[in-house]
Write a protein that holds these residues in place. Structure first.
Motif, mmCIF file in Angstrom:
data_model
loop_
_atom_site.group_PDB
_atom_site.id
_atom_site.type_symbol
_atom_site.label_atom_id
_atom_site.label_comp_id
_atom_site.label_asym_id
_atom_site.label_seq_id
_atom_site.Cartn_x
_atom_site.Cartn_y
_atom_site.Cartn_z
ATOM 1 N N MET B 429 33.523 9.150 142.855
ATOM 2 C CA MET B 429 34.981 8.776 143.606
ATOM 3 C C MET B 429 34.284 8.226 145.162
ATOM 4 O O MET B 429 33.403 8.805 145.258
ATOM 5 N N ILE B 430 34.084 6.897 145.339
ATOM 6 C CA ILE B 430 33.144 5.965 146.202
ATOM 7 C C ILE B 430 33.672 6.586 147.654
ATOM 8 O O ILE B 430 32.931 7.081 148.653
ATOM 9 N N ASN B 431 34.812 6.386 147.635
ATOM 10 C CA ASN B 431 35.393 7.186 148.569
ATOM 11 C C ASN B 431 34.723 8.544 149.352
ATOM 12 O O ASN B 431 33.827 9.227 150.436
ATOM 13 N N ALA B 432 34.885 9.358 148.121
ATOM 14 C CA ALA B 432 34.096 11.100 148.555
ATOM 15 C C ALA B 432 32.502 10.423 148.567
ATOM 16 O O ALA B 432 31.909 11.448 149.722
ATOM 17 N N VAL B 433 31.875 9.939 148.283
ATOM 18 C CA VAL B 433 30.232 9.693 148.152
ATOM 19 C C VAL B 433 30.200 9.286 149.709
ATOM 20 O O VAL B 433 28.742 9.361 149.850
ATOM 21 N N LEU B 434 30.840 7.724 149.866
ATOM 22 C CA LEU B 434 30.342 7.683 151.412
ATOM 23 C C LEU B 434 31.444 8.446 152.037
ATOM 24 O O LEU B 434 30.997 8.956 153.426
ATOM 25 N N GLU B 435 32.536 9.868 151.994
ATOM 26 C CA GLU B 435 32.356 11.216 153.391
ATOM 27 C C GLU B 435 31.278 11.662 153.520
ATOM 28 O O GLU B 435 31.188 11.885 154.234
ATOM 29 N N SER B 468 24.147 9.936 143.286
ATOM 30 C CA SER B 468 23.112 10.519 144.096
ATOM 31 C C SER B 468 22.016 9.166 144.653
ATOM 32 O O SER B 468 22.468 8.615 145.851
ATOM 33 N N GLN B 469 21.982 8.187 143.723
ATOM 34 C CA GLN B 469 21.773 6.457 143.558
ATOM 35 C C GLN B 469 22.732 6.320 144.853
ATOM 36 O O GLN B 469 21.988 5.542 146.142
ATOM 37 N N LEU B 470 23.836 5.801 144.424
ATOM 38 C CA LEU B 470 24.934 5.563 145.547
ATOM 39 C C LEU B 470 24.688 6.256 147.172
ATOM 40 O O LEU B 470 24.435 5.475 147.829
ATOM 41 N N GLN B 471 24.233 7.102 146.938
ATOM 42 C CA GLN B 471 24.264 7.886 148.117
ATOM 43 C C GLN B 471 23.531 7.513 149.259
ATOM 44 O O GLN B 471 23.089 7.283 150.140
ATOM 45 N N GLN B 472 22.016 7.307 148.217
ATOM 46 C CA GLN B 472 20.793 7.006 148.914
ATOM 47 C C GLN B 472 21.232 6.080 149.441
ATOM 48 O O GLN B 472 20.635 5.388 150.405
ATOM 49 N N VAL B 473 21.893 4.602 148.609
ATOM 50 C CA VAL B 473 22.606 3.624 149.216
ATOM 51 C C VAL B 473 22.635 3.112 150.202
ATOM 52 O O VAL B 473 22.532 2.703 151.462
ATOM 53 N N PHE B 474 23.739 4.255 150.310
ATOM 54 C CA PHE B 474 25.064 4.222 151.494
ATOM 55 C C PHE B 474 24.103 5.104 152.807
ATOM 56 O O PHE B 474 24.133 4.649 153.538
ATOM 57 N N LEU B 475 23.409 5.883 152.264
ATOM 58 C CA LEU B 475 22.613 6.517 153.683
ATOM 59 C C LEU B 475 21.819 5.134 154.276
ATOM 60 O O LEU B 475 21.599 5.172 155.077
ATOM 61 N N GLY B 501 38.143 -9.095 139.662
ATOM 62 C CA GLY B 501 36.653 -8.834 139.451
ATOM 63 C C GLY B 501 36.870 -7.857 138.456
ATOM 64 O O GLY B 501 35.156 -7.260 138.417
ATOM 65 N N GLU B 502 37.223 -6.669 138.645
ATOM 66 C CA GLU B 502 37.205 -5.419 138.103
ATOM 67 C C GLU B 502 36.146 -4.474 138.441
ATOM 68 O O GLU B 502 35.430 -3.909 137.931
ATOM 69 N N LYS B 503 36.451 -5.016 140.045
ATOM 70 C CA LYS B 503 35.242 -3.945 141.176
ATOM 71 C C LYS B 503 35.586 -2.994 141.792
ATOM 72 O O LYS B 503 36.750 -3.554 142.268
ATOM 73 N N VAL B 504 34.831 -2.321 142.608
ATOM 74 C CA VAL B 504 35.360 -2.002 143.976
ATOM 75 C C VAL B 504 34.265 -2.654 145.237
ATOM 76 O O VAL B 504 32.738 -2.451 144.906
ATOM 77 N N VAL B 505 34.881 -3.171 146.190
ATOM 78 C CA VAL B 505 33.903 -3.420 147.169
ATOM 79 C C VAL B 505 33.648 -2.739 148.202
ATOM 80 O O VAL B 505 34.458 -2.234 148.917
ATOM 81 N N VAL B 506 32.871 -1.982 149.145
ATOM 82 C CA VAL B 506 32.293 -1.133 150.278
ATOM 83 C C VAL B 506 32.008 -2.508 151.239
ATOM 84 O O VAL B 506 30.921 -2.911 150.876
ATOM 85 N N GLN B 507 31.982 -2.604 152.536
ATOM 86 C CA GLN B 507 31.683 -3.099 153.460
ATOM 87 C C GLN B 507 31.606 -2.259 153.952
ATOM 88 O O GLN B 507 31.904 -1.049 154.620
ATOM 89 N N ILE B 508 29.595 -2.077 154.796
ATOM 90 C CA ILE B 508 29.514 -2.038 155.928
ATOM 91 C C ILE B 508 28.849 -2.128 156.860
ATOM 92 O O ILE B 508 27.973 -3.663 157.185
ATOM 93 N N ALA B 509 29.593 -2.271 158.119
ATOM 94 C CA ALA B 509 29.701 -2.734 159.124
ATOM 95 C C ALA B 509 29.210 -2.184 161.113
ATOM 96 O O ALA B 509 29.844 -1.342 160.298
ATOM 97 N N ASP B 510 28.034 -3.474 161.022
ATOM 98 C CA ASP B 510 27.732 -2.440 162.525
ATOM 99 C C ASP B 510 27.853 -3.344 163.761
ATOM 100 O O ASP B 510 28.284 -4.744 163.133
#
Lengths: 133, 574
Positions: B429-435, B468-475, B501-510
């Motif tokens: 669950m991408i949202n959970a990883v992001l949280e 865990s790899q996704l977490q690493q990238v997001f971190l 696109g059968e995709k889930v997109v995450v955007q992180i903006a600063d």
């Protein structure tokens, strides 16, 4: 709800005793064992409905104990207690027939819920067994 | 994983740092480039040079000898013509003298008839004379009757020569008539008397034969006698009976061919002796004319060599560059994968450590919370309920439970972080990883007054990926964002589902300072960093990029200086 017999297996004496005291205060029948072999002995001596089993113990660990328990008394429900990252070992435990797993430290109410559910399943299975006999 | 993509505040030198480091790496390749290029050039130019030199040498030799041979043949040929001409004239005269008696030939009418017959065969005769042994002109036929009829030849040098040798061919001389000519004379013995039949030959005839030998525009041909005086007039310079314009060949015996250069003008000379007379035929040729093809060949060779040189140069530079580019690329890739491996093993070790620590804390923590729980249970007992400090006890226990719970959250988060064993595909669950990632950095962000704004879609499907790899990238991205902002700002996390696109997109903006346009394409390159040396490895984003690619997704960046940076990660659902 009728009372049922619980066996807590954990090598950490303080933890085991605190849990036992609290469960007793909730009118449950609780016994404790500080190792796998002791738990197996106690199971031989008396019937228990639910066993709460710590995964990580010196000597015979939780998984091994679980195997032995399931061999001896397949209808005893076991709840695995993991203090470790080992969600994997919790899952492995469930594959070996454990009812559920909880992570330490555990809120007592959660544990109580799981104990009750485990007991319900055991009672159902016992009844089913009696009917089919 | 602490890496930066945005320039640290007010540190323009940091970019220069990374470039210097890059250049030092380049230096190694530059040396390599020179080695390869020079070796290639050496090994292709040496054979080319040898080939050119040897081939040109052979060609030059062959061509020069051909030219010399032609000159030799020409000289021999002309000599033959001259000899033939002289022999014929002599033979005619001998025949004439021996088939007629002195009495007959002394009759000028008869002599005139004979002259006409001879002249009809060859126009080369000027006159014919009969002279007795005392030098008196007995009879004469020719255009200079009045001058020559009364002349006595006794004092002439050729007169003695005829008497001595019987046959005589003179050098060209001007004689009484001051016209260039030469004479042929034969001595005839009749009973006890001797007489001489003499013929004057137009030396123009000689000149015609000789001139036929010259070649080309500046070539020349002439005859010299043994005193090196011109017997025929050359085309360029020099008059009859003077010294010729070229070197002295008068002593030549047989055939001689040589190249003699005077000043700027090279010249080829062929000299051959005439058999009938001690004359030497000299043919001069400008070697530039017959050798012109050779010179052209020389230019062509030089031109082709230069062309070859250029092509080899360009070719070797080009191929070396290709090789080097490939090498640099594979070096970078290797460095990247080495770093990824190293990083993974570091993370694994860190994970084990974290798990160990969490476990060690969890057990006593469990005891603490159970004991607190037990105390809480006890407080509900009748006897304690009336204690004057009941309120205080309850407060205390509540606090113990609250803080034990806090520690529990931390240890459970640590355990979650530690669960990075083999890269496996799980339902994520991408949202959970992001949280979870936000949870890690919340404190840091709060201290810096950075708001984490979450716009997470509710309808996000679970995806198959490695949490865990996704977490690493997001971190990594979040860390960079916090570093980029520094103080006071907003990080916006947005997720949405892209069904087509059968995709889930995450955007992180600063809301950081953004990335300059020229650095934007480089930020995923390994070793690219804008942090000071020692603070960032320049690998964070590069590793993140390769992780996302390995997971089948894509990662891109968009930035506007002054407005912040947005990273977009698209992950496949299946």
């Amino acid at each position: 709800m009728e009372t049922f017999r619980i066996l807590i297996v954990d090598d950490e004496d303080d933890f085991r005793e605190a849990i036992m005291k609290r469960l007793r205060a909730r009118k449950m029948e609780v016994a404790g064992a500080n190792s796998g072999p002791q738990a197996l002995e106690m199971l031989d001596e008396q019937e228990y409905d639910v066993v709460v089993l710590d995964v990580k113990m010196p000597g015979m660990d939780g998984i091994e104990t679980l195997r032995a328990i399931k061999q001896k008394k397949p209808l005893v429900e076991v709840i695995m207690l993991t203090g470790h990252a080992s969600v994997e070992s919790g899952i492995q435990g469930m594959q070996l027939g454990a009812f559920d797993y909880v992570m330490k430290p555990v809120a007592l109410d959660d544990l109580m819920d799981k104990l009750r559910q485990a007991n319900e399943r055991r009672q159902l299975q016992l009844e089913y067994g009696r009917q089919n006999r | 994983m602490s890496d930066d993509h945005t320039p640290a505040n007010g540190k323009p030198t940091s970019a220069a740092h990374s470039w210097r480091r890059f250049w030092l790496v380049e230096e190694k390749y530059r040396q390599f480039w020179w080695q390869i290029t020079l070796t290639k050039l050496l090994f292709s130019l040496i054979p080319l040079g040898l080939l050119v030199i040897v081939l040109y040498g052979h060609f030059s030799d062959a061509y020069t000898s051909k030219v010399l041979e032609a000159l030799r043949t020409l000289a021999t040929n002309r000599q033959g013509s001259l000899d033939l001409f002289l022999e014929e004239r002599l033979a005619q005269l001998v025949t004439l003298a021996n088939t007629n008696t002195l009495a007959q030939l002394s009759d000028e009418d008869y002599l005139n008839r004979v002259f006409n017959i001879v002249q009809s065969a060859s126009r080369s005769y000027i006159d014919l004379g009969v002279i007795d042994e005392n030098g008196n002109h007995l009879a004469y036929v020719g255009p200079y009757y009045s001058i020559l009829k009364g002349v006595n030849y006794r004092q002439e040098p050729w007169f003695d020569a005829v008497l001595n040798s019987g046959v005589f061919v003179s050098d060209v001389f001007l004689g009484f008539r001051k016209v260039p000519h030469f004479i042929i004379a034969v001595l005839v013995r009749e009973k006890n008397r001797s007489w001489i039949l003499r013929a004057t030959i137009d030396s123009n005839v000689l000149e015609n034969i000789v001139q036929a030998a010259h070649i080309g525009k500046s070539g020349d041909a002439y005859l010299v006698n043994r005193d090196n005086l011109l017997q025929t007039k050359p085309r360029f310079g020099g008059n009859l009976l003077e010294r010729p314009p070229g070197p002295d060949f008068s002593a030549t015996v047989g055939l001689r061919v040589e190249e003699i250069s005077r000043g700027q003008d090279p010249a080829l000379f062929a000299a051959i002796q005439i058999r009938m007379k001690r004359w030497v035929l000299v043919i001069r040729e400008d070697p530039r004319e017959p050798l012109e093809p050779l010179l052209r060949a020389r230019y062509l060779v030089v031109l082709l060599s230069l062309l070859g040189l250029g092509l080899i140069g360009i070719g070797s530079v080009y191929t070396t560059k290709k090789v080097l580019d490939r090498l640099i690329l594979s070096d970078l890739e290797k460095a990247k994968s080495d770093e990824v491996l190293l990083h993974e093993s570091k993370m694994a070790a860190l994970g084990k450590l974290a798990a160990g620590v969490a476990h060690e804390i969890n057990n006593p923590l469990a005891v603490i919370s159970e004991e607190a729980g037990w105390m809480k249970d006890l407080l509900q007992e009748e006897d304690v309920a009336h204690s004057p400090h009941l309120q205080e006890f309850q407060e205390s226990i509540k606090k113990i439970e609250y803080h034990a719970n806090r520690v529990k959250k931390v240890t459970h988060r640590l355990l979650g972080f530690a669960r990075r064993m083999e890269p496996t595909l799980e339902k994520v669950m991408i949202n959970a990883v992001l949280e979870e990632c936000v949870g890690f950095l919340e404190n840091e962000a709060r201290y810096r007054n950075i708001t984490m704004e979450k716009k997470l879609a509710d309808d996000l499907p679970t995806i198959a990926s490695d949490p865990s790899q996704l977490q690493q990238v997001f971190l990594n991205i979040l860390n960079n964002a916090i570093d980029a902002i520094g103080k006071d700002g907003t990080i916006t996390l947005k997720t949405f589902h892209e069904p087509e696109g059968e995709k889930v997109v995450v955007q992180i903006a600063d809301t950081g300072p953004g990335i300059p346009k020229d650095l934007l394409p480089k930020i995923f390159d390994p070793f690219f960093t804008t942090k000071e040396v020692g603070k960032g490895t320049g690998l964070g984003l590069s590793i993140s990029h390769s992780i996302i690619e390995k997971l089948g997704g894509s990662m891109s960046v968009d930035s506007e200086p002054g407005h912040g940076t947005t990273f977009t990660i698209a992950l496949p659902i299946k």
